[in-house]
Design a protein around this motif. Sequence first.
Motif, PDB file in Angstrom:
ATOM      1  N   SER A   1       5.077   7.207  17.053  1.00 54.59           N
ATOM      2  CA  SER A   1       5.883   6.350  16.187  1.00 54.59           C
ATOM      3  C   SER A   1       5.172   6.171  14.853  1.00 54.59           C
ATOM      4  CB  SER A   1       6.138   4.986  16.833  1.00 54.59           C
ATOM      5  OG  SER A   1       4.917   4.295  17.071  1.00 54.59           O
ATOM      6  N   ARG A   2       5.945   5.767  13.829  1.00 58.62           N
ATOM      7  CA  ARG A   2       5.382   5.549  12.499  1.00 58.62           C
ATOM      8  C   ARG A   2       5.409   4.063  12.183  1.00 58.62           C
ATOM      9  NH1 ARG A   2       3.984   8.490   8.246  1.00 58.62           N
ATOM     10  NH2 ARG A   2       4.888  10.426   9.074  1.00 58.62           N
ATOM     11  N   SER A   3       4.276   3.545  11.693  1.00 62.96           N
ATOM     12  CA  SER A   3       4.114   2.111  11.457  1.00 62.96           C
ATOM     13  C   SER A   3       3.232   1.873  10.243  1.00 62.96           C
ATOM     14  CB  SER A   3       3.466   1.467  12.693  1.00 62.96           C
ATOM     15  OG  SER A   3       3.090   0.125  12.471  1.00 62.96           O
ATOM     16  N   LEU A   4       3.331   0.665   9.679  1.00 67.92           N
ATOM     17  CA  LEU A   4       2.287   0.212   8.777  1.00 67.92           C
ATOM     18  C   LEU A   4       0.973   0.235   9.552  1.00 67.92           C
ATOM     19  CD1 LEU A   4       3.954  -2.954   7.163  1.00 67.92           C
ATOM     20  CD2 LEU A   4       4.014  -0.586   6.351  1.00 67.92           C
ATOM     21  N   VAL A   5      -0.125   0.440   8.873  1.00 69.33           N
ATOM     22  CA  VAL A   5      -1.413   0.636   9.551  1.00 69.33           C
ATOM     23  C   VAL A   5      -2.039  -0.707   9.907  1.00 69.33           C
ATOM     24  CG1 VAL A   5      -3.685   1.690   9.360  1.00 69.33           C
ATOM     25  CG2 VAL A   5      -1.718   2.747   8.232  1.00 69.33           C
TER      26      VAL A   5
ATOM     27  N   SER B   1       0.822  -1.212   0.000  1.00 76.95           N
ATOM     28  CA  SER B   1       0.000   0.000   0.000  1.00 76.95           C
ATOM     29  C   SER B   1       0.855   1.260   0.000  1.00 76.95           C
ATOM     30  CB  SER B   1      -0.915   0.023   1.221  1.00 76.95           C
ATOM     31  OG  SER B   1      -0.161   0.202   2.418  1.00 76.95           O
ATOM     32  N   GLY B   2       2.043   1.169   0.595  1.00 76.62           N
ATOM     33  CA  GLY B   2       2.889   2.343   0.726  1.00 76.62           C
ATOM     34  C   GLY B   2       2.422   3.306   1.795  1.00 76.62           C
ATOM     35  N   ILE B   3       1.434   2.885   2.589  1.00 78.61           N
ATOM     36  CA  ILE B   3       0.838   3.780   3.585  1.00 78.61           C
ATOM     37  C   ILE B   3       1.406   3.486   4.974  1.00 78.61           C
ATOM     38  CG2 ILE B   3      -1.302   4.474   4.721  1.00 78.61           C
ATOM     39  CD1 ILE B   3      -2.766   3.678   2.147  1.00 78.61           C
ATOM     40  N   THR B   4       1.859   4.522   5.645  1.00 79.27           N
ATOM     41  CA  THR B   4       2.256   4.444   7.046  1.00 79.27           C
ATOM     42  C   THR B   4       1.551   5.567   7.797  1.00 79.27           C
ATOM     43  OG1 THR B   4       4.178   5.868   6.715  1.00 79.27           O
ATOM     44  CG2 THR B   4       4.524   3.477   6.483  1.00 79.27           C
ATOM     45  N   GLN B   5       1.422   5.408   9.103  1.00 82.29           N
ATOM     46  CA  GLN B   5       0.782   6.454   9.906  1.00 82.29           C
ATOM     47  C   GLN B   5       1.513   6.616  11.230  1.00 82.29           C
ATOM     48  OE1 GLN B   5      -3.425   5.861  10.499  1.00 82.29           O
ATOM     49  NE2 GLN B   5      -3.898   5.932   8.315  1.00 82.29           N
ATOM     50  N   LEU B   6       1.332   7.807  11.808  1.00 80.97           N
ATOM     51  CA  LEU B   6       1.848   8.074  13.139  1.00 80.97           C
ATOM     52  C   LEU B   6       0.823   7.658  14.184  1.00 80.97           C
ATOM     53  CD1 LEU B   6       3.417  11.613  12.643  1.00 80.97           C
ATOM     54  CD2 LEU B   6       4.611   9.421  12.743  1.00 80.97           C
TER      55      LEU B   6
ATOM     56  N   THR C   1       0.252  -5.663  16.591  1.00 80.93           N
ATOM     57  CA  THR C   1       1.617  -5.368  17.025  1.00 80.93           C
ATOM     58  C   THR C   1       2.209  -4.262  16.175  1.00 80.93           C
ATOM     59  OG1 THR C   1       3.744  -6.364  17.640  1.00 80.93           O
ATOM     60  CG2 THR C   1       2.786  -7.033  15.512  1.00 80.93           C
ATOM     61  N   HIS C   2       3.293  -3.676  16.668  1.00 79.49           N
ATOM     62  CA  HIS C   2       3.938  -2.609  15.910  1.00 79.49           C
ATOM     63  C   HIS C   2       4.598  -3.190  14.665  1.00 79.49           C
ATOM     64  CE1 HIS C   2       6.916  -4.065  18.915  1.00 79.49           C
ATOM     65  NE2 HIS C   2       7.749  -4.014  17.895  1.00 79.49           N
ATOM     66  N   LEU C   3       4.489  -2.451  13.598  1.00 78.87           N
ATOM     67  CA  LEU C   3       5.099  -2.799  12.308  1.00 78.87           C
ATOM     68  C   LEU C   3       5.822  -1.555  11.812  1.00 78.87           C
ATOM     69  CD1 LEU C   3       1.957  -4.630  10.867  1.00 78.87           C
ATOM     70  CD2 LEU C   3       4.029  -5.747  11.737  1.00 78.87           C
ATOM     71  N   PHE C   4       6.823  -1.133  12.581  1.00 82.46           N
ATOM     72  CA  PHE C   4       7.487   0.129  12.331  1.00 82.46           C
ATOM     73  C   PHE C   4       8.063   0.191  10.915  1.00 82.46           C
ATOM     74  CE2 PHE C   4       8.470   0.379  17.133  1.00 82.46           C
ATOM     75  CZ  PHE C   4       7.243   0.979  17.378  1.00 82.46           C
ATOM     76  N   ALA C   5       7.848   1.325  10.268  1.00 80.89           N
ATOM     77  CA  ALA C   5       8.324   1.502   8.897  1.00 80.89           C
ATOM     78  C   ALA C   5       8.347   2.978   8.557  1.00 80.89           C
ATOM     79  CB  ALA C   5       7.419   0.766   7.908  1.00 80.89           C
ATOM     80  N   GLY C   6       9.413   3.404   7.891  1.00 79.84           N
ATOM     81  CA  GLY C   6       9.465   4.760   7.375  1.00 79.84           C
ATOM     82  C   GLY C   6       8.648   4.888   6.106  1.00 79.84           C
ATOM     83  N   THR C   7       8.499   6.114   5.642  1.00 80.97           N
ATOM     84  CA  THR C   7       7.643   6.360   4.484  1.00 80.97           C
ATOM     85  C   THR C   7       8.164   5.701   3.206  1.00 80.97           C
ATOM     86  OG1 THR C   7       8.812   8.445   4.084  1.00 80.97           O
ATOM     87  CG2 THR C   7       6.787   8.553   5.385  1.00 80.97           C
ATOM     88  N   GLY C   8       9.452   5.373   3.166  1.00 77.88           N
ATOM     89  CA  GLY C   8      10.022   4.769   1.963  1.00 77.88           C
ATOM     90  C   GLY C   8      10.173   3.266   2.033  1.00 77.88           C
ATOM     91  N   TYR C   9       9.402   2.608   2.893  1.00 75.18           N
ATOM     92  CA  TYR C   9       9.624   1.179   3.153  1.00 75.18           C
ATOM     93  C   TYR C   9       9.497   0.299   1.907  1.00 75.18           C
ATOM     94  CZ  TYR C   9       4.663  -0.129   2.945  1.00 75.18           C
ATOM     95  OH  TYR C   9       3.385  -0.391   2.525  1.00 75.18           O
ATOM     96  N   LEU C  10       8.748   0.747   0.904  1.00 75.93           N
ATOM     97  CA  LEU C  10       8.612  -0.064  -0.309  1.00 75.93           C
ATOM     98  C   LEU C  10       9.953  -0.290  -1.003  1.00 75.93           C
ATOM     99  CD1 LEU C  10       5.351   1.408  -1.899  1.00 75.93           C
ATOM    100  CD2 LEU C  10       5.608  -0.784  -0.735  1.00 75.93           C
ATOM    101  N   GLN C  11      10.928   0.557  -0.710  1.00 81.80           N
ATOM    102  CA  GLN C  11      12.244   0.442  -1.336  1.00 81.80           C
ATOM    103  C   GLN C  11      13.237  -0.364  -0.498  1.00 81.80           C
ATOM    104  OE1 GLN C  11      12.278   4.878  -1.804  1.00 81.80           O
ATOM    105  NE2 GLN C  11      13.122   4.407  -3.809  1.00 81.80           N
TER     106      GLN C  11
END
Length: 341
Positions: free
Chosen positions: A276-280, A262-267, A315-325
């Motif tokens: 924190s920022r994670s996959l939703v 999806s490329g979507i992360t949220q705080l 559970t937390h799935l921490f990921a930055g906005t560029g995780y697809l790369q």
Amino acid sequence: MEFRHPIVAAPMAGGPSSNELARAVASTGALGFLGGGNKTAARVAEDYRSVAASGDVGVNLFVPDAANTAVDVAKSQQGRAEKLAAFREELLPFAQRLGVELPTVEQAGADVSDDWEAKLEAAVEWPIVSFTFGLPGPELFQRLHESNTDVGVTVTSAAEARNAADHGADFLVVQGPEAGGHRSVHDPLGVPETLELAELLDAVHAVVDIPFVAAGGIMTPEDVHKVRAHGASAAAVGTALLLTDEAGSNALHRYMLRTDRSGITQLTRVFSGRVSRSLVNELMSLDAPAVYPEVNALTVPIKRAAIEARDPRSTHLFAGTGYLQARTGSAVEIIEWLASS
């Protein structure tokens, strides 16, 4: 402090920043990091001893509220128990679904120091130490400088950067909103800065004259080149290393990073009380109070059980906005690729 290599491994507490990852990163000449948060001082000291011969490795420590000069104690304590009790009630359906017991509010707040004093005693043996989740007093910087330790602070705004430099920081980690995992806003009740990383670097560059490292959404050699063009001495990468062979990322986290396209992360504050920022996922639908580390203590049984059950909802799935790369492979290969800019 001098950065002889353009890449720094971001410290990722809770598993991903394994000893193996620190060794691999340091072997390239880059700066490796151990995440010292949520570990005992004895464990962190043992981990450091096991990697010290690999090259340059730093240790990152969480600053507890009691040592954080940015905390308004009266404000942070206001309604704390009531907020935690209400949040605990919201967590019960998740706990029941996974078959776990939650700690009481009193148990969750029984130890909020994170073995801080013992870690400071050990820190005089480490050549590089960085602080996250706040800004300790100037006397602590002086204490570490007396042992020839270089001291860094993670900052998320120009004001935090200026304060950290004034307190005696040797270097800064300037963390933009694109970063995965926790934002290191100094005031735990504060709203995170929204300036994109490049703008934030320019703002920090204008107010401090000490070296700084850029962090947040850095996934490619081009990203590294860009942040260095904005004054950064090096680029800190975290999400870019989560799928490496040496990272301690758990199997569920790895699976979701590879399959969630999806490329979507949220705080969110739901995983620990800190932003924190994670996959939703479903757990993020809850509204957690800004109370760390008690929120973390309340959610730990749920997060651990969800990882064991391969349940990505809880559970937390921490990921930055560029995780697809994010790439798979050895950390050495990825560090060398990132540095090729």
